[in-house]
Design a protein around this motif. Structure first.
Motif, mmCIF file in Angstrom:
data_model
loop_
_atom_site.group_PDB
_atom_site.id
_atom_site.type_symbol
_atom_site.label_atom_id
_atom_site.label_comp_id
_atom_site.label_asym_id
_atom_site.label_seq_id
_atom_site.Cartn_x
_atom_site.Cartn_y
_atom_site.Cartn_z
ATOM 1 N N THR A 54 0.851 -1.184 0.000
ATOM 2 C CA THR A 54 0.000 0.000 0.000
ATOM 3 C C THR A 54 0.892 1.242 0.000
ATOM 4 O O THR A 54 2.100 1.162 0.264
ATOM 5 N N SER A 55 0.296 2.372 -0.255
ATOM 6 C CA SER A 55 1.080 3.605 -0.263
ATOM 7 C C SER A 55 1.652 3.884 1.132
ATOM 8 O O SER A 55 2.761 4.402 1.257
ATOM 9 N N LEU A 56 0.910 3.531 2.180
ATOM 10 C CA LEU A 56 1.430 3.722 3.544
ATOM 11 C C LEU A 56 2.630 2.811 3.785
ATOM 12 O O LEU A 56 3.632 3.243 4.369
ATOM 13 N N GLU A 57 2.550 1.573 3.343
ATOM 14 C CA GLU A 57 3.681 0.658 3.519
ATOM 15 C C GLU A 57 4.917 1.162 2.771
ATOM 16 O O GLU A 57 6.031 1.100 3.304
ATOM 17 N N GLN A 58 4.717 1.671 1.587
ATOM 18 C CA GLN A 58 5.845 2.227 0.833
ATOM 19 C C GLN A 58 6.427 3.448 1.547
ATOM 20 O O GLN A 58 7.639 3.607 1.641
ATOM 21 N N TYR A 59 5.539 4.305 2.051
ATOM 22 C CA TYR A 59 5.984 5.494 2.778
ATOM 23 C C TYR A 59 6.790 5.090 4.013
ATOM 24 O O TYR A 59 7.843 5.661 4.298
ATOM 25 N N CYS A 60 6.289 4.101 4.750
ATOM 26 C CA CYS A 60 6.973 3.663 5.969
ATOM 27 C C CYS A 60 8.307 2.978 5.660
ATOM 28 O O CYS A 60 9.239 3.067 6.458
#
Length: 74
Positions: A54-60
């Motif tokens: 997800t975009s959050l996982e990529q961001y993290c």
């Protein structure tokens, strides 16, 4: 993944040949198309197994110290 796509293309070609020589209602024709279906199902199954982040996982992954990415233990 391209290997299974190559197999699908080969099976499609064989199915068309069998059906044109044996007839569309023959058992060999049906079996050839079943082989195509099974390979397509396997390709679909393999694609579903590849989990997209997800975009959050990529961001993290890029910002592990960000507040949104903190994990608290109870």
């Amino acid at each position: 993944m391209s290997n299974i796509q190559d197999q699908i293309q080969e099976e499609l070609k064989q199915a068309r040949e069998v059906c044109s020589t044996e007839g569309a209602t023959s058992g060999d024709c049906a079996a050839a198309w079943d082989a195509v279906e099974e390979l397509q199902a396997e390709a679909s199954h393999q694609q579903q197994g590849e989990k997209k982040k997800t975009s959050l996982e990529q961001y993290c992954d890029d910002n592990p110290d960000a507040a949104e990415c903190r994990v608290y233990d109870d």
